[in-house]
Motif scaffolding. Structure first.
Motif, PDB file in Angstrom:
ATOM      1  N   ALA A  36       0.833  -1.214   0.000  1.00 47.65           N
ATOM      2  CA  ALA A  36       0.000   0.000   0.000  1.00 47.65           C
ATOM      3  C   ALA A  36       0.860   1.254   0.000  1.00 47.65           C
ATOM      4  O   ALA A  36       0.575   2.223  -0.713  1.00 47.65           O
ATOM      5  N   LEU A  37       1.937   1.253   0.783  1.00 54.39           N
ATOM      6  CA  LEU A  37       2.812   2.423   0.834  1.00 54.39           C
ATOM      7  C   LEU A  37       3.572   2.615  -0.474  1.00 54.39           C
ATOM      8  O   LEU A  37       3.791   3.758  -0.908  1.00 54.39           O
ATOM      9  N   GLU A  38       3.954   1.529  -1.123  1.00 50.96           N
ATOM     10  CA  GLU A  38       4.616   1.649  -2.425  1.00 50.96           C
ATOM     11  C   GLU A  38       3.663   2.246  -3.454  1.00 50.96           C
ATOM     12  O   GLU A  38       4.049   3.100  -4.246  1.00 50.96           O
ATOM     13  N   GLU A  39       2.397   1.816  -3.409  1.00 48.00           N
ATOM     14  CA  GLU A  39       1.397   2.375  -4.317  1.00 48.00           C
ATOM     15  C   GLU A  39       1.186   3.858  -4.028  1.00 48.00           C
ATOM     16  O   GLU A  39       1.106   4.675  -4.954  1.00 48.00           O
ATOM     17  N   LEU A  40       1.120   4.217  -2.768  1.00 46.54           N
ATOM     18  CA  LEU A  40       0.955   5.620  -2.384  1.00 46.54           C
ATOM     19  C   LEU A  40       2.150   6.444  -2.855  1.00 46.54           C
ATOM     20  O   LEU A  40       1.980   7.559  -3.371  1.00 46.54           O
ATOM     21  N   ALA A  41       3.351   5.921  -2.695  1.00 41.58           N
ATOM     22  CA  ALA A  41       4.553   6.642  -3.135  1.00 41.58           C
ATOM     23  C   ALA A  41       4.514   6.896  -4.638  1.00 41.58           C
ATOM     24  O   ALA A  41       5.008   7.924  -5.106  1.00 41.58           O
ATOM     25  N   ASP A  42       3.912   5.985  -5.386  1.00 38.53           N
ATOM     26  CA  ASP A  42       3.805   6.160  -6.837  1.00 38.53           C
ATOM     27  C   ASP A  42       2.821   7.267  -7.215  1.00 38.53           C
ATOM     28  O   ASP A  42       3.022   7.960  -8.204  1.00 38.53           O
ATOM     29  N   VAL A  43       1.740   7.421  -6.440  1.00 31.87           N
ATOM     30  CA  VAL A  43       0.716   8.403  -6.805  1.00 31.87           C
ATOM     31  C   VAL A  43       0.888   9.757  -6.116  1.00 31.87           C
ATOM     32  O   VAL A  43       0.292  10.746  -6.561  1.00 31.87           O
ATOM     33  N   GLU A  44       1.690   9.825  -5.069  1.00 32.49           N
ATOM     34  CA  GLU A  44       1.873  11.102  -4.372  1.00 32.49           C
ATOM     35  C   GLU A  44       2.367  12.221  -5.279  1.00 32.49           C
ATOM     36  O   GLU A  44       1.846  13.336  -5.200  1.00 32.49           O
ATOM     37  N   PRO A  45       3.355  11.982  -6.144  1.00 30.47           N
ATOM     38  CA  PRO A  45       3.802  13.073  -7.014  1.00 30.47           C
ATOM     39  C   PRO A  45       2.683  13.599  -7.922  1.00 30.47           C
ATOM     40  O   PRO A  45       2.603  14.803  -8.172  1.00 30.47           O
ATOM     41  N   VAL A  46       1.817  12.723  -8.371  1.00 27.59           N
ATOM     42  CA  VAL A  46       0.697  13.137  -9.225  1.00 27.59           C
ATOM     43  C   VAL A  46      -0.265  14.006  -8.416  1.00 27.59           C
ATOM     44  O   VAL A  46      -0.705  15.053  -8.880  1.00 27.59           O
ATOM     45  N   ALA A  47      -0.570  13.571  -7.204  1.00 24.81           N
ATOM     46  CA  ALA A  47      -1.470  14.345  -6.345  1.00 24.81           C
ATOM     47  C   ALA A  47      -0.857  15.690  -5.981  1.00 24.81           C
ATOM     48  O   ALA A  47      -1.550  16.715  -5.973  1.00 24.81           O
ATOM     49  N   ASP A  48       0.437  15.703  -5.696  1.00 30.27           N
ATOM     50  CA  ASP A  48       1.116  16.965  -5.373  1.00 30.27           C
ATOM     51  C   ASP A  48       1.092  17.923  -6.560  1.00 30.27           C
ATOM     52  O   ASP A  48       0.842  19.115  -6.393  1.00 30.27           O
ATOM     53  N   ALA A  49       1.336  17.403  -7.745  1.00 34.64           N
ATOM     54  CA  ALA A  49       1.326  18.239  -8.947  1.00 34.64           C
ATOM     55  C   ALA A  49      -0.067  18.802  -9.200  1.00 34.64           C
ATOM     56  O   ALA A  49      -0.218  19.981  -9.560  1.00 34.64           O
ATOM     57  N   GLU A  50      -1.083  17.989  -8.993  1.00 33.13           N
ATOM     58  CA  GLU A  50      -2.457  18.453  -9.186  1.00 33.13           C
ATOM     59  C   GLU A  50      -2.807  19.521  -8.159  1.00 33.13           C
ATOM     60  O   GLU A  50      -3.442  20.521  -8.487  1.00 33.13           O
ATOM     61  N   ARG A  51      -2.392  19.341  -6.919  1.00 37.96           N
ATOM     62  CA  ARG A  51      -2.652  20.342  -5.886  1.00 37.96           C
ATOM     63  C   ARG A  51      -1.952  21.652  -6.247  1.00 37.96           C
ATOM     64  O   ARG A  51      -2.532  22.731  -6.150  1.00 37.96           O
ATOM     65  N   ASP A  52      -0.701  21.576  -6.684  1.00 39.60           N
ATOM     66  CA  ASP A  52       0.034  22.769  -7.079  1.00 39.60           C
ATOM     67  C   ASP A  52      -0.627  23.456  -8.278  1.00 39.60           C
ATOM     68  O   ASP A  52      -0.675  24.680  -8.359  1.00 39.60           O
ATOM     69  N   ARG A  53      -1.134  22.683  -9.212  1.00 36.90           N
ATOM     70  CA  ARG A  53      -1.795  23.235 -10.398  1.00 36.90           C
ATOM     71  C   ARG A  53      -3.042  24.022 -10.007  1.00 36.90           C
ATOM     72  O   ARG A  53      -3.349  25.050 -10.611  1.00 36.90           O
ATOM     73  N   ARG A  54      -3.751  23.559  -8.999  1.00 43.47           N
ATOM     74  CA  ARG A  54      -4.995  24.193  -8.591  1.00 43.47           C
ATOM     75  C   ARG A  54      -4.795  25.353  -7.619  1.00 43.47           C
ATOM     76  O   ARG A  54      -5.709  26.115  -7.357  1.00 43.47           O
TER      77      ARG A  54
END
Length: 57
Positions: A36-54
């Motif tokens: 689960a943590l490996e999966e989260l580590a994979d998606v965190e950069p995408v979520a961070d980029a989306e948050r920064d975009r908004r």
């Protein structure tokens, strides 16, 4: 041996609750946590980029 958790996060939570009720081993739980943590580590950069975009500057 128990199967690995699969499906959506909500489905995996339900499966986890059932596995714990059946007496899941510490080794199995650690394996599921690591996955689960490996999966989260994979998606965190995408979520961070989306948050920064908004974010309003």
């Amino acid at each position: 041996m128990m199967d690995d958790l699969h499906g959506s996060a909500r489905e995996r939570l339900t499966q986890l609750d059932a596995a714990v009720a059946r007496g899941a081993s510490a080794e199995w739980l650690e394996k599921q946590l690591r996955a689960a943590l490996e999966e989260l580590a994979d998606v965190e950069p995408v979520a961070d980029a989306e948050r920064d975009r908004r974010e309003d500057y």
